[in-house]
Design a protein around this motif. Sequence first.
Motif, PDB file in Angstrom:
ATOM      1  N   ILE A 100       0.876  -1.180   0.000  1.00  0.00           N
ATOM      2  CA  ILE A 100       0.000   0.000   0.000  1.00  0.00           C
ATOM      3  C   ILE A 100       0.911   1.228   0.000  1.00  0.00           C
ATOM      4  O   ILE A 100       1.356   1.681   1.045  1.00  0.00           O
ATOM      5  N   PRO A 101       1.201   1.736  -1.200  1.00  0.00           N
ATOM      6  CA  PRO A 101       2.285   2.723  -1.309  1.00  0.00           C
ATOM      7  C   PRO A 101       2.022   4.059  -0.614  1.00  0.00           C
ATOM      8  O   PRO A 101       2.966   4.730  -0.229  1.00  0.00           O
ATOM      9  N   HIS A 102       0.754   4.450  -0.474  1.00  0.00           N
ATOM     10  CA  HIS A 102       0.498   5.763   0.141  1.00  0.00           C
ATOM     11  C   HIS A 102      -0.271   5.625   1.447  1.00  0.00           C
ATOM     12  O   HIS A 102      -1.189   6.399   1.732  1.00  0.00           O
ATOM     13  N   LEU A 103       0.106   4.636   2.215  1.00  0.00           N
ATOM     14  CA  LEU A 103      -0.620   4.348   3.459  1.00  0.00           C
ATOM     15  C   LEU A 103      -0.453   5.490   4.467  1.00  0.00           C
ATOM     16  O   LEU A 103       0.663   5.880   4.798  1.00  0.00           O
ATOM     17  N   LYS A 104      -1.605   5.998   4.944  1.00  0.00           N
ATOM     18  CA  LYS A 104      -1.534   7.146   5.855  1.00  0.00           C
ATOM     19  C   LYS A 104      -2.247   6.912   7.192  1.00  0.00           C
ATOM     20  O   LYS A 104      -2.147   7.725   8.107  1.00  0.00           O
ATOM     21  N   LEU A 105      -3.008   5.813   7.287  1.00  0.00           N
ATOM     22  CA  LEU A 105      -3.699   5.523   8.546  1.00  0.00           C
ATOM     23  C   LEU A 105      -4.000   4.031   8.594  1.00  0.00           C
ATOM     24  O   LEU A 105      -4.429   3.446   7.594  1.00  0.00           O
ATOM     25  N   ILE A 106      -3.767   3.416   9.751  1.00  0.00           N
ATOM     26  CA  ILE A 106      -4.105   1.995   9.929  1.00  0.00           C
ATOM     27  C   ILE A 106      -5.098   1.877  11.070  1.00  0.00           C
ATOM     28  O   ILE A 106      -4.908   2.490  12.133  1.00  0.00           O
ATOM     29  N   ILE A 107      -6.148   1.107  10.835  1.00  0.00           N
ATOM     30  CA  ILE A 107      -7.146   0.874  11.874  1.00  0.00           C
ATOM     31  C   ILE A 107      -7.240  -0.624  12.118  1.00  0.00           C
ATOM     32  O   ILE A 107      -7.363  -1.403  11.174  1.00  0.00           O
ATOM     33  N   VAL A 108      -7.158  -1.027  13.373  1.00  0.00           N
ATOM     34  CA  VAL A 108      -7.318  -2.443  13.713  1.00  0.00           C
ATOM     35  C   VAL A 108      -8.550  -2.556  14.597  1.00  0.00           C
ATOM     36  O   VAL A 108      -8.519  -2.186  15.770  1.00  0.00           O
TER      37      VAL A 108
END
Length: 677
Positions: free
Chosen positions: A257-265
């Motif tokens: 995911i080249p432009h990953l800006k937020l991760i939610i788990v």
Amino acid sequence: MKAIFLRVALDTPLDTLFDYRCVLSTATDKASIPYIGQLLVVPFGRQELVGVIVDIRESTDVPENKIKDVITVRTELTPLLPDWMALVQFAADYYQRPLGEVALPALPKNLKAIKPVSLQRNLKKLAKISTTNNVQPTAEPDLNAEQQAAVDQITGASGFAANLLFGVTGSGKTEVYLQAATKVLARDEQSQILILVPEINLTPQFESHIRARFPGVMLSTLHSGMAEGERLLHWLAAHQGQARIILGTRLAMLASIPHLKLIIVDEEHDPSYKQQEGLRYSARDLAIWRARQLNIPVVLGSATPSLESWQGAQSGRYRQLNLRERAVKNAVLPVVKIINLEREKPSDGLTPRLISSIKLRLEKGEQSLLFLNRRGYAPVLACDACGWISQCTRCTANLVLHKGDHRLRCHHCGLEQRIPRSCPTCGNIDLQPLGRGTQRMEESLAAIFPDAKVFRIDADSTRLKGSAAAAFERVHDGDVDILIGTQMVAKGHDFKRLTLVAALNPDAALFSQDYRASERLFAQLMQVSGRAGRTAQKEGGNMSEVLVQTRYPDHPLYHALMAHNYEDFAKDLLLERQQAQLPPFMYQALLRAEAKELQQALEFLQQAAACQTHIGITINDPIPMTMTRVANVDRAQLLVESASRPALQAFVKEWIITLRSFKSRVKWSIEIDPVDI
Ligand code: ADP
Ligand code: ZN
Ligand code: ZN
């Protein structure tokens, strides 16, 4: 003509990288010069394998007569970026696996086909997937103060931040995720967001929320239930940057995911974030690492955080964001009541009080959910006359009775038999099912409530592709009065008309040898309780309630449940863990050995235990696993502990080299941060 040497990771158990020669003719145009992160096809022994380029060098140590030429470089695919390469490298190092065994399985199968499916064609199809324009967009509801504060905190800071979103069931965590996502997407037109959910079954519900909120935004979903063609398409959508939102189960954590800006788990405590075979990674832990690597925020959401995460928040490593109220006006947490099975005798597994509660709900047209974490008809079939019980011949386990298709089935190795007409040892024809599974409960409920729509959801009832989604749809539509199910029904679902939840027989986990069992049981019961009373309580209506049938009404776990008090419960458990020197205060690695005979496995582990000493490392005694035999293989384990993570890492790294040198026939594997011990 100029030769360069490509260092390549291949999916083999050999913990090494492989060099190949690549001849560039002077006429080679720029587009076909290989890059790090590109896929390629190489000869390997007598086969051809797809690998990924890890490094490019001017020279190699491989002798001239041994070096082989690359077959093709997959230049049509944008190379995997350095940050992705670093992610898989980290996972390989941390979980102590060869890089190739991590990097290549993380990619979709069809991408690795020797004769590649036309990427061009797939890329064209991309535009069509997942962008829905025919959805009626839903408006954002106004957030309550706590939700707003959470969104502001998550999106306000710049750089890495680990946020623990501690929100009671029904507190509107999803809305926090969606509005945080809105802000991050609006901030720059390339930004991508990764949302992890614990179960495939939760993706449709989440997907429809996302589609309704973000019409026109491309969504990619990634989970193990997808057909390979579909999987490739969705993976590419993420990799090429077209998909702005990627929704998936744990495997999505390793997507590119080249432009990953937020991760939610979401439901970060859920055990399914831990992969239980092959690369035994924790997607939640990788999410934190990835967020730190990319310097972006990560959100861990739960009503019952894992003790690891809770400890993280308590110690100030994570920022804790609280949602203490249910989001829907007048929706209140259910009242939890304990039914003492010593005093109120059940018939068919149901106490009179539970039966009358279900009746009451039926009269009001409301739904009831009965939770029983045991599928099948009965856990075992027995002969009263001679004491025979149905046991698996290949495992240390009983064969479970499945009445519908007249089978005895082992839930561990898959062995199946017809139900015998008579006792195999004494010939008695009166064989009795012992105990109760969901199928038997379904049967009893249908007999007690002949006019009610009784419905069962478990792994058996939802085996066919798409059937789980259809089943949950049915419950959401209200076409079900009494739902009976395993932990599948406990998670995440936002049932609207459900006002009674009952745990039929949760006691078994109270006395498990696994020190995590009570943490898990508590989370499960809180989760399943949280399915009740999610909409506004009707004027003059009854409170929604949770009934727990137990032989141990005074157990602290049930008291904490009654008080909806995760915090005190977690505090007590953490204290216990600290005193007993268990995780999260201790780091563990588990060496497992499998052999035809238990003795061989134990001997291997003894040898392993004796071979190395290290300061700060405790090596415990080898022991047979609780379920020793599975599919005719005996299993034993050896637990290694340390108060220092780096010390444990360093020890295991050396240890593996020694273990490899044993050349033993015993099959072994090492798990870092094991959860099932
Ligand atoms: P959780 O994931 O925390 O258990 P959900 O996200 O499923 O809770 O939300 C529970 C319910 O509350 C949903 O029906 C959702 O639409 C509703 N909801 C969430 N936020 C708000 C809000 N600010 N105002 C009104 N309803 C809300
Ligand atoms: Zn018998
Ligand atoms: Zn078996």
